[in-house]
Design a protein around this motif. Structure first.
Motif, PDB file in Angstrom:
ATOM      1  N   ASN A  21      28.653  11.976 -12.613  1.00 24.24           N
ATOM      2  CA  ASN A  21      27.842  12.890 -13.427  1.00 24.24           C
ATOM      3  C   ASN A  21      28.417  14.303 -13.445  1.00 24.24           C
ATOM      4  O   ASN A  21      28.289  15.029 -14.417  1.00 24.24           O
ATOM      5  N   TRP A  22      29.092  14.688 -12.358  1.00 20.11           N
ATOM      6  CA  TRP A  22      29.682  16.025 -12.330  1.00 20.11           C
ATOM      7  C   TRP A  22      30.886  16.108 -13.265  1.00 20.11           C
ATOM      8  O   TRP A  22      31.020  17.071 -14.023  1.00 20.11           O
ATOM      9  N   ILE A  91      31.773   9.868   1.109  1.00 24.91           N
ATOM     10  CA  ILE A  91      32.185   8.716   0.297  1.00 24.91           C
ATOM     11  C   ILE A  91      31.642   8.900  -1.114  1.00 24.91           C
ATOM     12  O   ILE A  91      30.522   9.401  -1.300  1.00 24.91           O
ATOM     13  N   GLU A  92      32.444   8.527  -2.087  1.00 22.34           N
ATOM     14  CA  GLU A  92      32.081   8.738  -3.485  1.00 22.34           C
ATOM     15  C   GLU A  92      31.362   7.497  -4.027  1.00 22.34           C
ATOM     16  O   GLU A  92      31.991   6.468  -4.291  1.00 22.34           O
ATOM     17  N   TRP A  93      30.064   7.638  -4.162  1.00 20.61           N
ATOM     18  CA  TRP A  93      29.225   6.516  -4.621  1.00 20.61           C
ATOM     19  C   TRP A  93      29.730   5.956  -5.953  1.00 20.61           C
ATOM     20  O   TRP A  93      29.760   4.739  -6.175  1.00 20.61           O
ATOM     21  N   SER A  94      30.148   6.844  -6.855  1.00 17.96           N
ATOM     22  CA  SER A  94      30.558   6.371  -8.193  1.00 17.96           C
ATOM     23  C   SER A  94      31.807   5.485  -8.141  1.00 17.96           C
ATOM     24  O   SER A  94      32.057   4.704  -9.050  1.00 17.96           O
ATOM     25  N   ARG A  95      32.591   5.613  -7.085  1.00 21.17           N
ATOM     26  CA  ARG A  95      33.744   4.705  -6.932  1.00 21.17           C
ATOM     27  C   ARG A  95      33.273   3.348  -6.411  1.00 21.17           C
ATOM     28  O   ARG A  95      33.767   2.304  -6.822  1.00 21.17           O
ATOM     29  N   ILE A  96      32.343   3.392  -5.481  1.00 23.37           N
ATOM     30  CA  ILE A  96      31.891   2.171  -4.812  1.00 23.37           C
ATOM     31  C   ILE A  96      31.054   1.304  -5.746  1.00 23.37           C
ATOM     32  O   ILE A  96      31.169   0.082  -5.753  1.00 23.37           O
ATOM     33  N   GLU A  97      30.196   1.962  -6.537  1.00 23.27           N
ATOM     34  CA  GLU A  97      29.304   1.205  -7.429  1.00 23.27           C
ATOM     35  C   GLU A  97      29.396   1.791  -8.836  1.00 23.27           C
ATOM     36  O   GLU A  97      28.460   2.438  -9.318  1.00 23.27           O
ATOM     37  N   PRO A  98      30.519   1.568  -9.513  1.00 27.54           N
ATOM     38  CA  PRO A  98      30.711   2.205 -10.826  1.00 27.54           C
ATOM     39  C   PRO A  98      29.740   1.684 -11.881  1.00 27.54           C
ATOM     40  O   PRO A  98      29.408   2.394 -12.820  1.00 27.54           O
ATOM     41  N   GLU A  99      29.312   0.427 -11.720  1.00 24.98           N
ATOM     42  CA  GLU A  99      28.288  -0.131 -12.617  1.00 24.98           C
ATOM     43  C   GLU A  99      27.133  -0.558 -11.731  1.00 24.98           C
ATOM     44  O   GLU A  99      27.362  -0.981 -10.599  1.00 24.98           O
ATOM     45  N   GLU A 100      25.937  -0.513 -12.284  1.00 29.15           N
ATOM     46  CA  GLU A 100      24.763  -0.841 -11.476  1.00 29.15           C
ATOM     47  C   GLU A 100      24.913  -2.219 -10.817  1.00 29.15           C
ATOM     48  O   GLU A 100      25.148  -3.230 -11.496  1.00 29.15           O
ATOM     49  N   GLY A 101      24.818  -2.226  -9.496  1.00 27.74           N
ATOM     50  CA  GLY A 101      24.835  -3.498  -8.758  1.00 27.74           C
ATOM     51  C   GLY A 101      26.217  -4.122  -8.606  1.00 27.74           C
ATOM     52  O   GLY A 101      26.344  -5.178  -8.003  1.00 27.74           O
ATOM     53  N   PRO A 135      26.803   8.105  -9.581  1.00 27.10           N
ATOM     54  CA  PRO A 135      27.447   7.229 -10.564  1.00 27.10           C
ATOM     55  C   PRO A 135      26.794   7.466 -11.929  1.00 27.10           C
ATOM     56  O   PRO A 135      25.593   7.796 -12.003  1.00 27.10           O
ATOM     57  N   LEU A 136      27.559   7.274 -12.984  1.00 28.39           N
ATOM     58  CA  LEU A 136      27.021   7.575 -14.322  1.00 28.39           C
ATOM     59  C   LEU A 136      25.794   6.736 -14.660  1.00 28.39           C
ATOM     60  O   LEU A 136      24.836   7.225 -15.243  1.00 28.39           O
ATOM     61  N   TRP A 137      25.821   5.444 -14.288  1.00 27.66           N
ATOM     62  CA  TRP A 137      24.684   4.574 -14.650  1.00 27.66           C
ATOM     63  C   TRP A 137      23.379   5.113 -14.052  1.00 27.66           C
ATOM     64  O   TRP A 137      22.325   5.039 -14.679  1.00 27.66           O
ATOM     65  N   ALA A 139      22.868   8.403 -13.083  1.00 27.30           N
ATOM     66  CA  ALA A 139      22.571   9.707 -13.694  1.00 27.30           C
ATOM     67  C   ALA A 139      21.878   9.488 -15.042  1.00 27.30           C
ATOM     68  O   ALA A 139      20.955  10.226 -15.412  1.00 27.30           O
ATOM     69  N   GLU A 140      22.314   8.444 -15.753  1.00 29.45           N
ATOM     70  CA  GLU A 140      21.713   8.173 -17.071  1.00 29.45           C
ATOM     71  C   GLU A 140      20.284   7.656 -16.959  1.00 29.45           C
ATOM     72  O   GLU A 140      19.541   7.650 -17.920  1.00 29.45           O
ATOM     73  N   GLN A 141      19.907   7.194 -15.768  1.00 30.27           N
ATOM     74  CA  GLN A 141      18.526   6.696 -15.570  1.00 30.27           C
ATOM     75  C   GLN A 141      17.743   7.655 -14.682  1.00 30.27           C
ATOM     76  O   GLN A 141      17.131   7.254 -13.723  1.00 30.27           O
ATOM     77  N   ASN A 142      17.904   8.941 -14.934  1.00 30.82           N
ATOM     78  CA  ASN A 142      17.084   9.941 -14.235  1.00 30.82           C
ATOM     79  C   ASN A 142      17.549  10.265 -12.814  1.00 30.82           C
ATOM     80  O   ASN A 142      16.831  10.926 -12.072  1.00 30.82           O
ATOM     81  N   GLY A 143      18.697   9.754 -12.421  1.00 32.51           N
ATOM     82  CA  GLY A 143      19.311  10.135 -11.146  1.00 32.51           C
ATOM     83  C   GLY A 143      18.387  10.020  -9.953  1.00 32.51           C
ATOM     84  O   GLY A 143      17.705   9.021  -9.745  1.00 32.51           O
ATOM     85  N   VAL A 144      18.352  11.084  -9.177  1.00 29.06           N
ATOM     86  CA  VAL A 144      17.587  11.083  -7.931  1.00 29.06           C
ATOM     87  C   VAL A 144      16.094  10.935  -8.202  1.00 29.06           C
ATOM     88  O   VAL A 144      15.336  10.468  -7.349  1.00 29.06           O
ATOM     89  N   GLN A 145      15.665  11.318  -9.399  1.00 30.36           N
ATOM     90  CA  GLN A 145      14.225  11.224  -9.699  1.00 30.36           C
ATOM     91  C   GLN A 145      13.796   9.817 -10.119  1.00 30.36           C
ATOM     92  O   GLN A 145      12.601   9.554 -10.232  1.00 30.36           O
ATOM     93  N   ASN A 146      14.746   8.940 -10.328  1.00 32.12           N
ATOM     94  CA  ASN A 146      14.393   7.563 -10.670  1.00 32.12           C
ATOM     95  C   ASN A 146      13.547   6.964  -9.529  1.00 32.12           C
ATOM     96  O   ASN A 146      13.907   7.090  -8.358  1.00 32.12           O
TER      97      ASN A 146
END
Ligand code: BGC
Length: 404
Positions: A21-22, A91-101, A135-137, A139-146
């Protein structure tokens, strides 16, 4: 020496090549940030020197950063030569889980290699699971507020712990939730740029929930793991009078103790990030600013001692997980480190339980919405060539470690 000494980094600030997201936000806002540079930094004594860089949109795009993703072994070698015996990184979450799940095994393997390299260099790893990027997926679903954020975080944390839990003892769930939420959900200056007091509290509560949720699960699975949280704490000094004293009490409660108070039974240690103090004189941060960093941040070493003392009632080990200065000329860094560590030493002599100190940062790196001009590194990075140069202050820090 039974103290950990080292330096800290965070994935997005040093790795390079991230897609989160950054990185998306940077592309969108670089032009604006460059145009606003004079308004934001024009008052700094460093302005004539940073002007050119700060007014260039490229300054605000993390891009290859320090290419630490590929150069980690070389960087740990330098850390070892500087006398470090531990290293704090994320650790970079977006690398570990680039797509949901969907978990990327190659990236998990990458961090396994990072941990092995640290061990091979005699550096104890301190791992932060989340240092602000999503991860972008997500961030697109409201990020931390999801609503499901705590579940998503648990799944990610479990995956990492399953891969590295037998090799790593020290774990940090979140880096500075209060700073993240302040800038992203109250002041609206970082992605996703929300503003408002309710948004602030809702998001803090969500991060607290997520930490609570995974603490017990991870402890059951890895009883020897030591799990903490990192908070950015400030020494609030009242200028005197009833109102300022009340403001001090309120600020301490909200800023320093809100999160720790909620989590005191679900942490094994406190990660303390300390940068400067706040003098309260009918308003905050009314510091006298006699000595400041390149970013205009006040240098106030004595504050670290007050903050350590103020954590005593939690009865938990304390690791100074970040403390550092932006100082491109390396004119103040050695004394900054020495003076802060003098106060840490005093606290330890008085039996406060401090067990580690990590200078921020090992390398010059990408300083979020300020970009690349602030230079925090013990090691200077030439971003055009990726050449590393050890700054003189790094050798001074080494001497302090050796004589501890
Ligand atoms: C953050 C780092 C940042 C440092 C200097 C800390 O609050 O955790 O990511 O680079 O401050 O601004």
């Amino acid at each position: 020496m039974n103290m950990y000494f080292g330096a800290a980094t965070s994935s997005h600030q040093v790795e390079g090549g991230n897609n989160n997201n950054w990185s998306v936000w940077e592309e969108k806002t670089a032009e604006r940030l460059a145009l606003e540079a004079e308004h934001n930094f024009g008052h700094l004594y460093t302005w004539p020197e940073i002007k050119f860089q700060a007014q260039n949109p490229r300054n605000y795009i993390s891009g290859m950063a320090c290419d630490h993703y590929n150069r980690f072994a070389e960087d740990f070698n330098l850390a070892k030569s500087l006398g470090h015996n531990a290293h704090h990184f994320s650790i970079e979450w977006s690398r570990i889980e680039p797509e949901e799940g969907q978990f990327n095994q190659d990236e998990i393997e990458h961090y396994r290699k990072v941990v092995s390299a640290l061990r091979a260099h005699g550096l104890e790893p301190f791992i932060t699971l989340w240092h602000w990027t999503l991860p972008l997926w997500l961030a697109e679903q409201n990020g931390v507020q999801n609503k499901k954020f705590p579940q998503y975080f648990e799944r990610y944390a479990r995956t990492i712990m399953a891969a590295l839990g037998t090799e790593v003892k020290f774990w940090i769930t979140f880096n500075e939730p209060e700073v993240y939420v302040l800038n992203s959900y109250f002041r609206g200056i970082w992605p996703p740029q929300h503003k408002g007091i309710f948004s602030f509290y809702r998001t803090v509560a969500q991060l607290i929930r997520a930490h609570k949720r995974i603490y017990q699960i991870l402890k059951n699975q890895f009883p020897f793991a030591s799990i903490g949280i990192v908070c950015n704490l400030s020494y609030f000094e009242s200028a005197g009078g009833l109102i300022n004293s009340l403001l001090k009490v309120g600020a301490e409660r909200i800023w320093n103790h809100h999160i720790l108070g909620h989590l005191k039974r679900e942490i094994d240690f406190i990660g303390l990030n300390y940068y400067f103090h706040n003098r309260i004189n009918f308003g905050f941060n009314r510091n006298r600013n006699e000595q400041v960093s390149d970013m205009g941040w006040e240098i106030y070493p004595n504050g670290i001692y007050h903050v350590i003392k103020d954590l005593q009632h939690y009865n938990l080990p304390i690791y100074i997980t970040e403390n550092g200065i932006a100082d491109a000329k390396d004119a103040q860094r050695a004394s900054f480190i020495r003076e802060h560590l003098d106060w840490v030493r005093k606290a330890i002599d008085e039996k406060y339980n401090v067990q580690g100190y990590f200078y921020w940062s090992l390398l010059d790196n990408f300083e979020w919405d300020k970009g690349f001009w602030p230079r925090f590194g013990l090691i200077e990075v030439d971003y055009a060539t990726q050449e590393r140069k050890i700054r003189p202050s790094a050798w001074e820090y080494k001497k302090i470690i050796e004589n501890w």
